[in-house]
Design an enzyme around this catalytic site. Structure first.
Site, mmCIF file in Angstrom:
data_model
loop_
_atom_site.group_PDB
_atom_site.id
_atom_site.type_symbol
_atom_site.label_atom_id
_atom_site.label_comp_id
_atom_site.label_asym_id
_atom_site.label_seq_id
_atom_site.Cartn_x
_atom_site.Cartn_y
_atom_site.Cartn_z
ATOM 1 N N ASP A 51 0.927 -1.091 -0.045
ATOM 2 C CA ASP A 51 0.073 0.002 0.017
ATOM 3 C C ASP A 51 0.908 1.158 -0.007
ATOM 4 O O ASP A 51 0.374 2.537 -0.089
ATOM 5 C CB ASP A 51 -1.055 0.011 1.184
ATOM 6 C CG ASP A 51 -0.511 -0.028 2.577
ATOM 7 O OD1 ASP A 51 0.823 -0.141 2.591
ATOM 8 O OD2 ASP A 51 -1.083 0.023 3.345
ATOM 9 N N SER A 52 2.073 1.011 -0.113
ATOM 10 C CA SER A 52 3.148 2.160 -0.366
ATOM 11 C C SER A 52 2.845 2.746 -1.512
ATOM 12 O O SER A 52 3.347 3.946 -1.896
ATOM 13 C CB SER A 52 4.553 1.605 -0.297
ATOM 14 O OG SER A 52 4.634 0.408 -0.886
ATOM 15 N N ASP A 90 -0.999 -6.393 -0.008
ATOM 16 C CA ASP A 90 -1.191 -5.453 1.141
ATOM 17 C C ASP A 90 -2.455 -5.157 1.334
ATOM 18 O O ASP A 90 -3.133 -4.382 0.493
ATOM 19 C CB ASP A 90 -0.204 -4.278 0.831
ATOM 20 C CG ASP A 90 0.498 -3.943 2.307
ATOM 21 O OD1 ASP A 90 -0.076 -4.509 3.152
ATOM 22 O OD2 ASP A 90 1.119 -2.960 2.283
ATOM 23 N N LYS A 120 -1.163 -9.367 3.204
ATOM 24 C CA LYS A 120 -0.391 -8.741 4.397
ATOM 25 C C LYS A 120 -1.349 -7.924 5.053
ATOM 26 O O LYS A 120 -2.067 -7.296 4.722
ATOM 27 C CB LYS A 120 0.969 -8.176 3.931
ATOM 28 C CG LYS A 120 1.737 -7.546 5.007
ATOM 29 C CD LYS A 120 3.094 -7.045 4.615
ATOM 30 C CE LYS A 120 3.108 -5.538 3.997
ATOM 31 N NZ LYS A 120 2.424 -4.402 4.938
ATOM 32 N N GLU A 122 -1.307 -5.520 8.773
ATOM 33 C CA GLU A 122 -0.537 -4.833 9.909
ATOM 34 C C GLU A 122 -1.031 -5.092 11.131
ATOM 35 O O GLU A 122 -2.230 -5.216 11.333
ATOM 36 C CB GLU A 122 -0.373 -3.376 9.691
ATOM 37 C CG GLU A 122 0.361 -2.753 8.193
ATOM 38 C CD GLU A 122 0.575 -1.408 8.064
ATOM 39 O OE1 GLU A 122 -0.039 -0.629 9.090
ATOM 40 O OE2 GLU A 122 1.043 -0.864 7.162
ATOM 41 N N GLU A 189 9.511 -4.113 10.792
ATOM 42 C CA GLU A 189 9.842 -2.671 9.842
ATOM 43 C C GLU A 189 10.154 -1.653 11.113
ATOM 44 O O GLU A 189 9.496 -1.532 12.015
ATOM 45 C CB GLU A 189 8.474 -1.943 9.462
ATOM 46 C CG GLU A 189 8.727 -0.639 8.915
ATOM 47 C CD GLU A 189 7.658 0.033 7.678
ATOM 48 O OE1 GLU A 189 6.857 -0.902 7.265
ATOM 49 O OE2 GLU A 189 7.809 1.066 7.438
#
Ligand code: KIV
Length: 273
Positions: A51-52, A90, A120, A122, A189
């Site tokens: 999602d970057s 993501d 993925k 978070e 991270e």
């Protein structure tokens, strides 16, 4: 018979085996078909459609504005360009946090509609029940702990995690719980190298993938634009190594094109029908 052995398809099981054998895992992000093809052909183990994309493709300051529809389009493009690497999607902000049912439905969309092979999410201990249910539905999950960018406003900025005892204990407990839930890998991270190594050593069936977490992880991930030098000068975290400096190359090509069109040098007779 050809002496070139075709590399076999990378699956989540491949990554777990690589960890067991002590082979380093390589992951880069990609957001489009052609870049995915290049990474795949170069032999990358896995492509993360991060999602970057919110920052490096869409120009937002954070990953928070990213939506399911935009991520589905990026993941589908990457999956079309990938034959061998494992494609991980993501999950964007609020596509999995509100409820387990929301998480299952949205994670499933990445597999059903876009061709992803894993997702993925978070979050640490607090996300474990959701992660477990998604995995029980047959969807492989990569966890993500440490500095989790979707919670950037709670962190108050990109601060290194795991330096205080409480933070370290939370990270170690989260990694254990995500392993027990069945995650095949966890992104670490912006975590101190010592703590990241300790987490890596404490896990057996879950590979750790570091970004700003030192060399002791089972593998590494970088954002493709950042490692190719396609970034703002103001963004240069300590962990980032630039493997190419494409900004001047692209600027130079565009400047020459502008000049040659304006002066009538392009197109030539040979480039005309
Ligand atoms: O969105 C992303 O690209 C990521 C990686 C930096 C791990 O989450």
């Amino acid at each position: 018979m050809s002496s070139i052995k075709k590399r076999s398809k990378t699956t989540v099981q491949t990554l777990i085996r690589m960890k067991a054998r002590g082979e380093k895992i390589t992951i880069l992000t990609a957001y489009d078909y052609f870049t995915a093809r290049l990474l795949d052909q170069a032999g990358i183990d896995s492509i993360l459609v991060g999602d970057s994309a919110s920052n490096v493709i869409h120009g937002h300051q954070t990953t928070i504005p990213m939506t399911m529809d935009i991520m589905l389009a990026h993941v589908a493009a990457v999956a079309r360009g990938t034959e061998r690497a494992l494609v991980i999607a993501d999950m964007p902000f609020l596509s999995y946090q509100p409820s387990t049912e929301t998480a299952i439905i949205n994670a499933g969309r990445f597999l059903k509609e876009a061709g992803a092979e894993a997702v993925k999410m978070e979050g640490g201990l607090e996300m474990v029940p959701t992660v477990k249910r998604v995995i029980e539905c047959g969807i492989p999950v990569m966890g993500h702990i440490g500095l989790t960018p979707q919670s950037i406003h709670r962190f108050g900025g990109p601060k290194v995690q795991g330096r205080r005892e409480r933070s370290k204990a939370y990270l170690l407990d989260s990694a254990q719980a995500l392993q027990t839930a069945g995650c095949f890998a966890i992104v670490l991270e912006l975590i101190s190298a010592e703590v990241a190594s300790e987490i890596t050593g404490s896990l057996k069936t879950t590979a750790t993938i570091g970004i700003g977490a030192g060399a002791g992880c089972d593998g590494q991930v970088l954002v493709i634009n950042d490692m190719l030098g396609l970034r703002d000068d103001s963004f240069k975290p300590k962990f980032l190594r630039e493997y190419a400096d494409l900004k001047p190359t692209i600027s130079d090509a565009v400047t020459r094109y502008i000049s040659e069109v304006r002066t009538g040098k392009y197109p030539s007779d040979d480039e005309s029908y």
